[in-house]
Design a protein around this motif. Structure first.
Motif, PDB file in Angstrom:
ATOM      1  N   ALA A 180       0.824  -1.207   0.000  1.00  0.00           N
ATOM      2  CA  ALA A 180       0.000   0.000   0.000  1.00  0.00           C
ATOM      3  C   ALA A 180       0.859   1.258   0.000  1.00  0.00           C
ATOM      4  CB  ALA A 180      -0.919  -0.014   1.223  1.00  0.00           C
ATOM      5  N   SER A 181       1.997   1.213   0.701  1.00  0.00           N
ATOM      6  CA  SER A 181       2.873   2.382   0.743  1.00  0.00           C
ATOM      7  C   SER A 181       3.469   2.673  -0.639  1.00  0.00           C
ATOM      8  CB  SER A 181       3.986   2.145   1.763  1.00  0.00           C
ATOM      9  OG  SER A 181       4.896   3.228   1.781  1.00  0.00           O
ATOM     10  N   VAL A 182       3.960   1.653  -1.317  1.00  0.00           N
ATOM     11  CA  VAL A 182       4.592   1.861  -2.629  1.00  0.00           C
ATOM     12  C   VAL A 182       3.574   2.326  -3.662  1.00  0.00           C
ATOM     13  CG1 VAL A 182       5.808   0.714  -4.510  1.00  0.00           C
ATOM     14  CG2 VAL A 182       6.450   0.244  -2.142  1.00  0.00           C
ATOM     15  N   LEU A 183       2.421   1.665  -3.693  1.00  0.00           N
ATOM     16  CA  LEU A 183       1.405   2.065  -4.675  1.00  0.00           C
ATOM     17  C   LEU A 183       0.864   3.464  -4.382  1.00  0.00           C
ATOM     18  CD1 LEU A 183      -0.590  -1.278  -5.082  1.00  0.00           C
ATOM     19  CD2 LEU A 183       1.136  -0.312  -6.617  1.00  0.00           C
ATOM     20  N   GLY A 184       0.813   3.839  -3.106  1.00  0.00           N
ATOM     21  CA  GLY A 184       0.346   5.182  -2.771  1.00  0.00           C
ATOM     22  C   GLY A 184       1.333   6.254  -3.166  1.00  0.00           C
ATOM     23  N   TYR A 185       2.618   6.010  -2.965  1.00  0.00           N
ATOM     24  CA  TYR A 185       3.626   6.996  -3.376  1.00  0.00           C
ATOM     25  C   TYR A 185       3.672   7.141  -4.887  1.00  0.00           C
ATOM     26  CZ  TYR A 185       5.761   7.957   1.150  1.00  0.00           C
ATOM     27  OH  TYR A 185       5.991   8.403   2.419  1.00  0.00           O
ATOM     28  N   CYS A 186       3.503   6.056  -5.604  1.00  0.00           N
ATOM     29  CA  CYS A 186       3.554   6.111  -7.070  1.00  0.00           C
ATOM     30  C   CYS A 186       2.297   6.700  -7.682  1.00  0.00           C
ATOM     31  CB  CYS A 186       3.799   4.708  -7.634  1.00  0.00           C
ATOM     32  SG  CYS A 186       5.426   4.046  -7.216  1.00  0.00           S
ATOM     33  N   LEU A 187       1.329   7.078  -6.836  1.00  0.00           N
ATOM     34  CA  LEU A 187       0.146   7.767  -7.337  1.00  0.00           C
ATOM     35  C   LEU A 187       0.415   9.257  -7.596  1.00  0.00           C
ATOM     36  CD1 LEU A 187      -2.924   7.171  -7.871  1.00  0.00           C
ATOM     37  CD2 LEU A 187      -3.349   7.957  -5.520  1.00  0.00           C
ATOM     38  N   LEU A 188       1.590   9.727  -7.228  1.00  0.00           N
ATOM     39  CA  LEU A 188       1.909  11.141  -7.362  1.00  0.00           C
ATOM     40  C   LEU A 188       1.820  11.647  -8.810  1.00  0.00           C
ATOM     41  CD1 LEU A 188       2.853  13.782  -6.079  1.00  0.00           C
ATOM     42  CD2 LEU A 188       5.211  12.935  -6.235  1.00  0.00           C
ATOM     43  N   PRO A 189       2.346  10.940  -9.831  1.00  0.00           N
ATOM     44  CA  PRO A 189       2.169  11.450 -11.205  1.00  0.00           C
ATOM     45  C   PRO A 189       0.708  11.534 -11.634  1.00  0.00           C
ATOM     46  CG  PRO A 189       3.949   9.847 -11.129  1.00  0.00           C
ATOM     47  CD  PRO A 189       3.261   9.783  -9.825  1.00  0.00           C
ATOM     48  N   MET A 190      -0.144  10.685 -11.067  1.00  0.00           N
ATOM     49  CA  MET A 190      -1.562  10.737 -11.421  1.00  0.00           C
ATOM     50  C   MET A 190      -2.208  12.019 -10.904  1.00  0.00           C
ATOM     51  SD  MET A 190      -3.519   8.852 -13.258  1.00  0.00           S
ATOM     52  CE  MET A 190      -2.461   7.407 -13.273  1.00  0.00           C
ATOM     53  N   ILE A 191      -1.653  12.597  -9.839  1.00  0.00           N
ATOM     54  CA  ILE A 191      -2.151  13.885  -9.343  1.00  0.00           C
ATOM     55  C   ILE A 191      -1.861  14.985 -10.362  1.00  0.00           C
ATOM     56  CG2 ILE A 191      -1.931  15.576  -7.476  1.00  0.00           C
ATOM     57  CD1 ILE A 191      -1.192  13.299  -5.611  1.00  0.00           C
ATOM     58  N   LEU A 192      -0.716  14.889 -11.021  1.00  0.00           N
ATOM     59  CA  LEU A 192      -0.413  15.861 -12.082  1.00  0.00           C
ATOM     60  C   LEU A 192      -1.401  15.750 -13.232  1.00  0.00           C
ATOM     61  CD1 LEU A 192       3.496  15.470 -12.187  1.00  0.00           C
ATOM     62  CD2 LEU A 192       2.135  17.181 -10.945  1.00  0.00           C
ATOM     63  N   LEU A 193      -1.801  14.500 -13.547  1.00  0.00           N
ATOM     64  CA  LEU A 193      -2.765  14.315 -14.638  1.00  0.00           C
ATOM     65  C   LEU A 193      -4.123  14.897 -14.267  1.00  0.00           C
ATOM     66  CD1 LEU A 193      -3.386  13.033 -17.420  1.00  0.00           C
ATOM     67  CD2 LEU A 193      -4.033  10.944 -16.191  1.00  0.00           C
ATOM     68  N   SER A 194      -4.569  14.668 -13.044  1.00  0.00           N
ATOM     69  CA  SER A 194      -5.862  15.217 -12.636  1.00  0.00           C
ATOM     70  C   SER A 194      -5.805  16.744 -12.501  1.00  0.00           C
ATOM     71  CB  SER A 194      -6.285  14.592 -11.307  1.00  0.00           C
ATOM     72  OG  SER A 194      -5.327  14.861 -10.293  1.00  0.00           O
ATOM     73  N   THR A 195      -4.612  17.264 -12.235  1.00  0.00           N
ATOM     74  CA  THR A 195      -4.466  18.722 -12.187  1.00  0.00           C
ATOM     75  C   THR A 195      -4.601  19.324 -13.580  1.00  0.00           C
ATOM     76  OG1 THR A 195      -2.987  18.499 -10.280  1.00  0.00           O
ATOM     77  CG2 THR A 195      -2.961  20.600 -11.449  1.00  0.00           C
ATOM     78  N   PHE A 196      -4.020  18.657 -14.582  1.00  0.00           N
ATOM     79  CA  PHE A 196      -4.189  19.124 -15.965  1.00  0.00           C
ATOM     80  C   PHE A 196      -5.645  19.038 -16.408  1.00  0.00           C
ATOM     81  CE2 PHE A 196       0.443  17.833 -16.776  1.00  0.00           C
ATOM     82  CZ  PHE A 196       0.890  19.121 -16.577  1.00  0.00           C
ATOM     83  N   ALA A 197      -6.380  18.041 -15.873  1.00  0.00           N
ATOM     84  CA  ALA A 197      -7.786  17.882 -16.266  1.00  0.00           C
ATOM     85  C   ALA A 197      -8.649  19.019 -15.753  1.00  0.00           C
ATOM     86  CB  ALA A 197      -8.315  16.545 -15.750  1.00  0.00           C
ATOM     87  N   ILE A 198      -8.152  19.780 -14.782  1.00  0.00           N
ATOM     88  CA  ILE A 198      -8.930  20.930 -14.287  1.00  0.00           C
ATOM     89  C   ILE A 198      -8.966  22.033 -15.336  1.00  0.00           C
ATOM     90  CG2 ILE A 198      -9.058  22.703 -12.485  1.00  0.00           C
ATOM     91  CD1 ILE A 198      -7.644  20.769 -10.610  1.00  0.00           C
TER      92      ILE A 198
END
Length: 256
Positions: A180-198
């Motif tokens: 859970a820790s590794v998969l949660g940290y690797c979610l960081l680039p997906m935050i950039l994608l959702s930021t662009f979607a704004i």
């Protein structure tokens, strides 16, 4: 009837007089002495049977109460925890939150070509993943998508699936917290994608290319960390494929 009257008269005639009730009994005077003389013929000093000598000898009373020896010496709270509060560990260290390790894991995810430290990546650190999940849900909320339930639900199912898969593939095994820790940290680039979607729409050609790049970035970083932490050399592509499927679901939530 004359016989019955004589029987009654003989029965009630006794030497007791009612005047004797006024007499006072002197138990300490002559009466007592008479009682003593009457029963004083028995000598109580005579012993019947054998009595051990140690029972005959009475120990003199010293006037001291028995006090048990104190074998345990109580220590004060100050001597137990240290002389002062400076000896106590920091609160964040007691809670298992290390900002240095969080920063190193974040840099490892942001720099896909950086070599991951297996000793740090094998820790069960959920502080960073919780922050990234909240940030991902917040960016989706700014884009008009209330998807917090989907984010946490898909994360739990994906962590469980990767936990089972990695335990089957690795020789050492892995804990659920580490996955859970590794998969949660690797979610960081997906935050950039959702930021662009704004600001921009991701349903065009550029959006598809950007989404595919973000999915590859997340899956490559996660597989690199899993390989270094579990000593699974030569199996990075096998680990990256299920990671890409998991992050692809998050990308679909961001795009649509």
């Amino acid at each position: 009837m004359s016989g019955f009257d004589s029987f009654t008269t003989d029965f009630f005639q006794t030497g007791y007089s009612i005047d004797e009730q006024a007499q006072h009994y002197d138990y300490g005077g002559g009466g007592g002495r008479a009682y003593g003389r009457q029963y004083g013929g028995y000598d109580y000093s005579q012993q019947s049977g054998f009595v051990p000598p140690e029972m005959m000898q009475q120990q003199p009373y010293t006037g001291q109460i028995y006090q048990p020896t104190q074998t345990y010496t109580p220590t004060s709270a100050q001597s137990f925890y240290g002389s002062n509060f400076e000896d106590e560990p920091p609160l964040l260290e007691e809670l298992g939150i290390n900002f240095d390790h969080i920063w190193q894991k974040t840099l490892t995810v942001l720099h896909p070509l950086k070599v991951a430290d297996g000793s740090i990546m094998n820790e069960t650190d959920l502080a960073g993943p919780m922050v990234f999940c909240l940030a991902f849900g917040a960016t989706l909320l700014l884009a008009g998508k209330i998807q917090f339930g989907y984010v946490y639900g898909i994360s739990a199912i994906g962590c469980l699936g990767m936990f089972c898969l990695l335990n089957l593939m690795s020789m050492t095994g892995v804990s659920f917290g580490c996955v859970a820790s590794v998969l949660g940290y690797c979610l960081l680039p997906m935050i950039l994608l959702s930021t662009f979607a704004i600001v921009f729409s991701l349903q065009g050609v550029m959006g598809i290319i950007l989404t595919a790049a973000i999915i590859g970035w997340c899956s490559f970083s996660a597989s690199k960390i899993f390989i270094s932490a579990l000593a699974m050399e030569g199996q990075q592509l096998l680990v990256a494929y299920p990671c890409a499927l998991l992050y692809g679901v998050f990308a679909l939530i961001s795009v649509f």
